[in-house]
Design a protein around this motif. Structure first.
Motif, PDB file in Angstrom:
ATOM      1  N   ARG B  94       0.824  -1.204   0.000  1.00 11.28           N
ATOM      2  CA  ARG B  94       0.000   0.000   0.000  1.00 11.28           C
ATOM      3  C   ARG B  94       0.862   1.259   0.000  1.00 11.28           C
ATOM      4  NH1 ARG B  94      -4.493   0.197   4.484  1.00 11.28           N
ATOM      5  NH2 ARG B  94      -4.245  -2.008   4.051  1.00 11.28           N
ATOM      6  N   ARG B  97       3.033   1.142  -3.558  1.00  9.41           N
ATOM      7  CA  ARG B  97       2.368   1.001  -4.849  1.00  9.41           C
ATOM      8  C   ARG B  97       2.349   2.270  -5.705  1.00  9.41           C
ATOM      9  NH1 ARG B  97      -3.585  -0.416  -7.080  1.00  9.41           N
ATOM     10  NH2 ARG B  97      -3.091  -2.404  -7.997  1.00  9.41           N
ATOM     11  N   PRO B  98       2.025   3.445  -5.133  1.00  9.43           N
ATOM     12  CA  PRO B  98       1.992   4.635  -5.992  1.00  9.43           C
ATOM     13  C   PRO B  98       3.338   4.908  -6.667  1.00  9.43           C
ATOM     14  CG  PRO B  98       0.963   5.092  -3.879  1.00  9.43           C
ATOM     15  CD  PRO B  98       1.591   3.734  -3.760  1.00  9.43           C
ATOM     16  N   GLN B 101       3.865   2.439  -9.445  1.00  7.58           N
ATOM     17  CA  GLN B 101       2.975   2.835 -10.540  1.00  7.58           C
ATOM     18  C   GLN B 101       3.560   4.034 -11.297  1.00  7.58           C
ATOM     19  OE1 GLN B 101      -1.005   3.566  -9.160  1.00  7.58           O
ATOM     20  NE2 GLN B 101      -1.812   4.026 -11.202  1.00  7.58           N
ATOM     21  N   ASP B 102       4.060   5.027 -10.565  1.00  8.30           N
ATOM     22  CA  ASP B 102       4.704   6.183 -11.203  1.00  8.30           C
ATOM     23  C   ASP B 102       5.873   5.742 -12.075  1.00  8.30           C
ATOM     24  OD1 ASP B 102       3.099   8.213 -10.258  1.00  8.30           O
ATOM     25  OD2 ASP B 102       4.370   8.670  -8.530  1.00  8.30           O
ATOM     26  N   TYR B 104       6.372   2.861 -13.501  1.00 14.00           N
ATOM     27  CA  TYR B 104       5.836   2.225 -14.717  1.00 14.00           C
ATOM     28  C   TYR B 104       5.258   3.256 -15.680  1.00 14.00           C
ATOM     29  CZ  TYR B 104       2.188   0.371 -17.678  1.00 14.00           C
ATOM     30  OH  TYR B 104       1.378   0.135 -18.758  1.00 14.00           O
ATOM     31  N   GLU B 105       4.466   4.191 -15.165  1.00 12.40           N
ATOM     32  CA  GLU B 105       3.809   5.153 -16.062  1.00 12.40           C
ATOM     33  C   GLU B 105       4.828   6.089 -16.707  1.00 12.40           C
ATOM     34  OE1 GLU B 105       0.391   7.055 -14.298  1.00 12.40           O
ATOM     35  OE2 GLU B 105      -0.634   5.154 -13.962  1.00 12.40           O
ATOM     36  N   ILE B 124       5.762  -8.669  -4.563  1.00  8.15           N
ATOM     37  CA  ILE B 124       4.733  -7.964  -3.792  1.00  8.15           C
ATOM     38  C   ILE B 124       3.857  -7.094  -4.686  1.00  8.15           C
ATOM     39  CG2 ILE B 124       4.356  -6.209  -1.986  1.00  8.15           C
ATOM     40  CD1 ILE B 124       5.288  -8.812  -0.840  1.00  8.15           C
ATOM     41  N   GLU B 125       4.437  -6.484  -5.672  1.00  7.33           N
ATOM     42  CA  GLU B 125       3.653  -5.635  -6.576  1.00  7.33           C
ATOM     43  C   GLU B 125       4.353  -5.569  -7.919  1.00  7.33           C
ATOM     44  OE1 GLU B 125       0.947  -4.565  -7.947  1.00  7.33           O
ATOM     45  OE2 GLU B 125       0.316  -3.535  -6.106  1.00  7.33           O
ATOM     46  N   ARG B 126       3.555  -5.518  -8.973  1.00  5.70           N
ATOM     47  CA  ARG B 126       4.124  -5.442 -10.298  1.00  5.70           C
ATOM     48  C   ARG B 126       3.206  -4.608 -11.188  1.00  5.70           C
ATOM     49  NH1 ARG B 126       7.243  -9.558 -12.819  1.00  5.70           N
ATOM     50  NH2 ARG B 126       6.498 -11.053 -11.284  1.00  5.70           N
ATOM     51  N   PHE B 127       3.760  -3.622 -11.838  1.00  8.08           N
ATOM     52  CA  PHE B 127       3.023  -2.903 -12.871  1.00  8.08           C
ATOM     53  C   PHE B 127       3.705  -3.183 -14.201  1.00  8.08           C
ATOM     54  CE2 PHE B 127       1.262  -0.654  -9.364  1.00  8.08           C
ATOM     55  CZ  PHE B 127       0.033  -0.190  -9.800  1.00  8.08           C
ATOM     56  N   GLN B 128       2.906  -3.510 -15.189  1.00  2.51           N
ATOM     57  CA  GLN B 128       3.474  -3.753 -16.515  1.00  2.51           C
ATOM     58  C   GLN B 128       2.421  -3.413 -17.551  1.00  2.51           C
ATOM     59  OE1 GLN B 128       4.383  -7.851 -16.014  1.00  2.51           O
ATOM     60  NE2 GLN B 128       2.347  -8.532 -16.587  1.00  2.51           N
ATOM     61  N   SER B 129       2.832  -3.354 -18.793  1.00  2.00           N
ATOM     62  CA  SER B 129       1.911  -2.959 -19.849  1.00  2.00           C
ATOM     63  C   SER B 129       0.744  -3.931 -19.941  1.00  2.00           C
ATOM     64  CB  SER B 129       2.633  -2.916 -21.187  1.00  2.00           C
ATOM     65  OG  SER B 129       1.683  -2.790 -22.224  1.00  2.00           O
ATOM     66  N   PRO B 130      -0.490  -3.406 -20.000  1.00  2.00           N
ATOM     67  CA  PRO B 130      -1.627  -4.302 -20.181  1.00  2.00           C
ATOM     68  C   PRO B 130      -1.586  -4.995 -21.543  1.00  2.00           C
ATOM     69  CG  PRO B 130      -2.337  -1.999 -20.236  1.00  2.00           C
ATOM     70  CD  PRO B 130      -0.885  -2.001 -19.868  1.00  2.00           C
TER      71      PRO B 130
END
Lengths: 265, 265
Positions: B94, B97-98, B101-102, B104-105, B124-130
């Motif tokens: 929590r 995460r932001p 995310q930043d 990744y973006e 624990i957390e992963r952001f990647q291209s949809p």
């Protein structure tokens, strides 16, 4: 007769009381209760502190609980790892996440995926601006169904007995706009089924307008819902309804392709 | 003497065997084993099928397991809800995460947060291209430490006995570039501590280059790591190192502000 067999006989099963107590202890970790002392757990389960201690020890050995530096207990990483295989949450999350992410990245509004569990909704995935960190859990939180668009969609497609229980229960007024009248809410739910979407105007707080649409599994049953959270100044609500419906339809299509249906939910 | 007391005496604790068996059953749900039949569970735990059945019944009643339409069992939503309170995973998630995310973006590259658990890393957390959906779990998966940048960072800051176990263990060669030589890996780990970042060039597969940096808790100890996954054609690796280090520093600052430290990890 072994102790276990005797326990079986006494309890009508394999030491029902011990497993039930272990899960009663795990069940006290909810509603934001992240850390608890042994006496917290004892009080909340009604179990004697010595019994609690011994069961908590076992849970800690396995990794279902962990003890921190201040002798408080918290849910352990091992339990989180096992739970990360829960298909109803994680299977759906994995299939739906790219679409929820696309919806967030396209609109910039908080995008949300939820399912119904009993009389409440459970948050499965949420994308929102990193500029607006939330105190609420990103996933795993439970919320009432009557006061949000996403909940109203899930309620509108719930079995009749679930609707009856929610409608005849306490419809808490979160704001002056929350539906608290059974007859009004019944009409709203019928409209949602007919139109295929829900709009909830500042019913959970005085800021957000929710727009939501149903997600169907491979068998055509509604198993989840998608929403966007706008604010009053966002005038393009109509367009947002289109986007949410399109996203819900895309996820339904992906679930269909994966054979993910009611038996998974 | 009650059955439970007798069990206590026999087992040196409150029906150790029953709780242990229940969690042995839960523990078979791992490594992508999402659905299992009763006989799968029986075989994997070594428990007789009748014993399995009775314990599985209890687990199902509580919601730790659920039964699907084909009489297979899967991890239940209720367990997932409890587990969503695990602070070591979810608390960190929590807070961090932001920032992930930043990252990744801003870059468009897959961004990843992981912690060490025993001799492995847990995602624990992963952001990647949809656009690039993955078959791997987004969170909760376990991976070896020696073959990725993020793992090498965690290993470099692990206690000596953990390093010793990994270095003297099996250093599986995922590609021809994976470090399989103890002395080489030791030098790499020392470099990581000295420089504050790790670069892993196609060591886990033949495509990805990982860049990673350590995240410190409020007490200054390394409790997590952040990485970006580039591909060879992405020539700006140097800049990516800066971005990853900056992100890791920002998360460390947020953890410090929240008082999230080693006692939470």
């Amino acid at each position: 007769m072994t102790a276990e067999q005797q326990a079986d006989q006494d309890e009508g099963g394999p030491s029902r009381s011990v497993i039930d107590r272990a899960f009663a202890i795990l069940g006290t970790f909810q509603g934001g209760r992240i850390r608890q002392s042994l006496s917290d757990i004892s009080r909340r389960t009604g179990l004697p502190i010595a019994t609690c201690y011994r069961i908590v020890q076992r849970l800690t050995e396995w990794g279902a609980l962990e003890r921190d530096g201040e002798s408080k207990y918290r849910v352990g990483l091992r339990l989180w790892e096992v739970a990360s295989l829960a298909p109803r949450a994680v299977g759906l999350q994995r299939l739906a996440r790219p679409y929820i992410q696309d919806l967030y990245e396209t609109t910039g509004y908080a995008s949300h995926l939820a399912i119904r569990e009993g009389l409440e909704l459970v948050s499965i995935e949420r994308f929102q601006s990193p500029r607006r960190p939330t105190r609420r859990p990103l996933v795993g939180g439970r919320y009432p169904m009557h006061a949000t668009a996403i909940g109203q969609v899930l309620l509108a497609h719930a079995p009749e007995e679930v609707q009856e229980q929610v409608l005849s229960g306490d419809l808490e007024p979160y704001t002056s706009r929350t539906y608290t009248d059974r007859a009004v809410l019944e009409r709203v739910l019928a409209d949602i089924v007919r139109t295929g979407y829900a709009v909830s105007d500042r019913q959970i707080d005085n800021v957000h307008i929710g727009v939501a649409a149903p997600v169907r599994g491979a068998d055509g049953m509604v198993i989840a819902a998608v929403s966007l959270a706008l604010t009053e100044k966002d005038a393009d609500g109509k367009n947002m309804i289109h986007l949410v419906r399109l996203t819900a339809a895309s996820i339904s299509r992906a679930l269909d392709a994966a054979g993910f249906d009611g038996s998974n939910s």
